[in-house]
Design an enzyme around this catalytic site. Sequence first.
Site, PDB file in Angstrom:
ATOM      1  N   HIS A   2       0.847  -1.189   0.000  1.00 48.69           N
ATOM      2  CA  HIS A   2       0.000   0.000   0.000  1.00 48.69           C
ATOM      3  C   HIS A   2       0.889   1.249   0.000  1.00 48.69           C
ATOM      4  CE1 HIS A   2       0.320  -0.886   4.490  1.00 48.69           C
ATOM      5  NE2 HIS A   2       0.956   0.250   4.345  1.00 48.69           N
TER       6      HIS A   2
HETATM    7  P1  TYD Z   1      -2.163  -3.782   7.461  1.00 45.53           P
HETATM    8  O1  TYD Z   1      -2.168  -2.370   6.986  1.00 45.53           O
HETATM    9  O2  TYD Z   1      -2.696  -4.836   6.536  1.00 45.53           O
HETATM   10  O3  TYD Z   1      -0.679  -4.195   7.888  1.00 45.53           O
HETATM   11  P2  TYD Z   1       0.683  -3.975   7.071  1.00 45.53           P
HETATM   12  O4  TYD Z   1       1.226  -2.657   7.568  1.00 45.53           O
HETATM   13  O5  TYD Z   1       1.544  -5.112   7.401  1.00 45.53           O
HETATM   14  O6  TYD Z   1       0.314  -3.881   5.634  1.00 45.53           O
HETATM   15  O7  TYD Z   1      -2.946  -3.850   8.844  1.00 45.53           O
HETATM   16  C1  TYD Z   1      -3.448  -5.045   9.369  1.00 45.53           C
HETATM   17  C2  TYD Z   1      -4.728  -4.748  10.131  1.00 45.53           C
HETATM   18  O8  TYD Z   1      -4.472  -3.919  11.250  1.00 45.53           O
HETATM   19  C3  TYD Z   1      -5.748  -4.036   9.283  1.00 45.53           C
HETATM   20  O9  TYD Z   1      -7.029  -4.579   9.607  1.00 45.53           O
HETATM   21  C4  TYD Z   1      -5.696  -2.591   9.738  1.00 45.53           C
HETATM   22  C5  TYD Z   1      -5.258  -2.725  11.187  1.00 45.53           C
HETATM   23  N1  TYD Z   1      -4.445  -1.610  11.666  1.00 45.53           N
HETATM   24  C6  TYD Z   1      -4.931  -0.757  12.630  1.00 45.53           C
HETATM   25  O10 TYD Z   1      -6.089  -0.900  13.093  1.00 45.53           O
HETATM   26  N2  TYD Z   1      -4.139   0.248  13.099  1.00 45.53           N
HETATM   27  C7  TYD Z   1      -2.894   0.437  12.649  1.00 45.53           C
HETATM   28  O11 TYD Z   1      -2.188   1.382  13.095  1.00 45.53           O
HETATM   29  C8  TYD Z   1      -2.374  -0.435  11.621  1.00 45.53           C
HETATM   30  C9  TYD Z   1      -1.002  -0.261  11.065  1.00 45.53           C
HETATM   31  C10 TYD Z   1      -3.187  -1.454  11.185  1.00 45.53           C
END
Ligand code: TYD
Length: 135
Positions: free
Chosen positions: A50
């Site tokens: 992302h």
């Molecule tokens: P995600 O963005 O998929 O993780 P990565 O950074 O590894 O791509 O996040 C995983 C899950 O956690 C998603 O449901 C969103 C949630 N999340 C939060 O609620 N707060 C946060 O600060 C972050 C980074 C993720």
Amino acid sequence: MKEVKMLEFPQRGDNRGRLVIVEGMQDVPFEIKRIFYIYGSDADVVRGQHANRKTEFVLINVSGTSKVKVLDGKGNEAIFSLNRPHTGIYLPNMVWKDMYDFSPDSVLLVLASEHYDAEEYIRNYDDFVKEVNNE
Ligand code: TYD
């Protein structure tokens, strides 16, 4: 690639072990509003995938190792190895990032400049490329 850079943090070591210092606006170029950390990801997992319209990040493997691939949406990409607890990578907003190659003991600490807001995430690569080239 513009602005993406490795950071080295001050270390204090003595016979009791080591201590690494990371202060907002001093060792990282933003005030830290949020931290999260990622562990227990298998070696074949790719995370991230992302871009963020607003948030800047610093990623530090405080234990173990991983890699980060960064794309700017304008044809440039770079791969960084996170393999020392006193170094990190600074990622400005509006770059695409993939985290992968996690070692079994990887604990990837992430410092963020903003509170979590799902609306500022771009999770489709083609959308990201369009947006970054229209800035
Ligand atoms: P995600 O963005 O998929 O993780 P990565 O950074 O590894 O791509 O996040 C995983 C899950 O956690 C998603 O449901 C969103 C949630 N999340 C939060 O609620 N707060 C946060 O600060 C972050 C980074 C993720």
